[in-house]
Write an enzyme that holds these catalytic residues in place. Structure first.
Site, PDB file in Angstrom:
ATOM      1  N   GLY A 111       0.811  -1.212   0.000  1.00  0.00           N
ATOM      2  CA  GLY A 111       0.000   0.000   0.000  1.00  0.00           C
ATOM      3  C   GLY A 111       0.844   1.261   0.000  1.00  0.00           C
ATOM      4  O   GLY A 111       0.624   2.161   0.813  1.00  0.00           O
ATOM      5  N   SER A 112       1.775   1.352  -0.945  1.00  0.00           N
ATOM      6  CA  SER A 112       2.794   2.404  -0.870  1.00  0.00           C
ATOM      7  C   SER A 112       2.766   3.394  -2.031  1.00  0.00           C
ATOM      8  O   SER A 112       3.771   4.031  -2.320  1.00  0.00           O
ATOM      9  CB  SER A 112       4.181   1.769  -0.764  1.00  0.00           C
ATOM     10  OG  SER A 112       4.386   0.777  -1.755  1.00  0.00           O
ATOM     11  N   THR A 113       1.631   3.541  -2.687  1.00  0.00           N
ATOM     12  CA  THR A 113       1.566   4.496  -3.791  1.00  0.00           C
ATOM     13  C   THR A 113       1.297   5.922  -3.321  1.00  0.00           C
ATOM     14  O   THR A 113       1.415   6.866  -4.099  1.00  0.00           O
ATOM     15  CB  THR A 113       0.482   4.102  -4.808  1.00  0.00           C
ATOM     16  OG1 THR A 113      -0.788   4.053  -4.143  1.00  0.00           O
ATOM     17  CG2 THR A 113       0.784   2.758  -5.441  1.00  0.00           C
ATOM     18  N   SER A 153      -2.081   1.469  14.638  1.00  0.00           N
ATOM     19  CA  SER A 153      -2.612   2.820  14.810  1.00  0.00           C
ATOM     20  C   SER A 153      -2.873   3.055  16.282  1.00  0.00           C
ATOM     21  O   SER A 153      -3.111   2.103  17.041  1.00  0.00           O
ATOM     22  CB  SER A 153      -3.917   2.967  14.027  1.00  0.00           C
ATOM     23  OG  SER A 153      -4.602   4.154  14.389  1.00  0.00           O
ATOM     24  N   TYR A 155     -12.615  -0.498  12.360  1.00  0.00           N
ATOM     25  CA  TYR A 155     -11.222  -0.162  12.054  1.00  0.00           C
ATOM     26  C   TYR A 155     -10.332  -0.405  13.275  1.00  0.00           C
ATOM     27  O   TYR A 155      -9.279  -1.033  13.182  1.00  0.00           O
ATOM     28  CB  TYR A 155     -11.131   1.294  11.617  1.00  0.00           C
ATOM     29  CG  TYR A 155      -9.716   1.807  11.449  1.00  0.00           C
ATOM     30  CD1 TYR A 155      -8.955   1.455  10.336  1.00  0.00           C
ATOM     31  CD2 TYR A 155      -9.145   2.663  12.401  1.00  0.00           C
ATOM     32  CE1 TYR A 155      -7.662   1.938  10.179  1.00  0.00           C
ATOM     33  CE2 TYR A 155      -7.860   3.147  12.247  1.00  0.00           C
ATOM     34  CZ  TYR A 155      -7.120   2.783  11.143  1.00  0.00           C
ATOM     35  OH  TYR A 155      -5.838   3.255  10.993  1.00  0.00           O
TER      36      TYR A 155
END
Length: 264
Positions: free
Chosen positions: A14-16, A141, A154
């Protein structure tokens, strides 16, 4: 303190954009070969292009694969069979009341936020153990400790990431591989910018001020009183990914601006 990751390959899921992109950039700036991941080829290609403008182009490659499914993970494994550093950054979030959150949403969040990290770790960890060195980092998180009432689904997945990272650290004890979790707080990434854009447009204030107002209103325990930058989060991840962090494992490392009100 010099962080040199020459010869190491890092896979960042998930690094874009956002925190993931900042992590990829920080690792490449430390001379790691970085594999960028996103769901769509166009976004991956654009992120690779941007990174190559800032670092040695030979250090950056990309794989488009939806890691929210077993088949997507398998596509990434085929393209990149080895990693010295695995950053399980991929995640989805969104505000939704508990009583309105469907089974489908719960399962989607679990597949993306938890099972992607399970599958990635299950594949790459054994090879790290064989080589006697490796780093696995989960992006959890502060919501994993301080479950938000407006997105319980979440928070639950981020608590699961903490449990997973701690258990894996114990499982690989004594192998030269470390496993840790990094816990960002409110961070001014692209996703948060979009969430605050309406307020920014209405007020005309800089986005940083709007984000600081959001933090003070919704995370009043924050000690820094503002949103962190993606680069500030990435700085901690790069250190944890380095040989310098060899005595740190099984840890929940907070870069939350002091939101979580505990000294432990």
């Amino acid at each position: 303190m010099q962080i040199d990751l020459t010869g190491k390959t890092a896979v960042v899921t998930g690094s874009t954009a956002g925190i993931g992109y900042a992590i990829a950039l920080g690792l490449a700036q430390s001379n790691a070969r970085v594999v960028v991941n996103g769901r769509t080829p166009s976004r991956v290609d654009e992120a690779v292009r941007r990174l190559r403008d800032e670092v040695d182009p030979s250090l950056v490659s990309g794989v488009a694969a939806d890691l929210g499914s077993a088949s997507g993970c398998a596509a990434l494994f085929e393209a990149e069979p080895l990693a010295d550093i695995l950053v399980n950054n991929l995640g989805v979030y969104g505000l939704e009341d508990f009583f309105d959150t469907s089974d489908e949403t719960w399962l989607r969040f679990f597949e993306v936020n938890v099972m992607a990290g399970v599958r990635m770790s299950r594949f790459y960890l054994p090879k790290m153990i064989e080589r006697g060195w490796g780093r696995v980092i989960f992006l959890s998180s502060e919501s994993g400790l301080n479950i938000p009432a407006d997105m319980i689904h979440y928070g639950v997945t981020k608590t699961a990431d903490l449990a997973l990272s701690r258990g894996l650290a114990k499982r690989v004890a004594g192998t030269g591989v470390t496993v840790n979790a990094v816990l960002p707080g409110p961070t001014l990434s692209e996703g948060v910018w979009v969430m605050l854009q309406a307020e920014q447009s209405k007020s005309g204030r800089p986005i940083e001020e709007v984000a600081a107002g959001f933090v003070k209103a919704h995370r009043p325990s924050s000690i820094i009183g503002r949103a962190a930058t993606a680069e500030e989060v990435a700085n901690l991840v790069v250190y944890v990914a380095s040989p310098l962090s060899s005595a740190t494992t099984g840890a929940a490392l907070r870069v939350d601006g002091g939101v979580v009100d505990t000294i432990a």
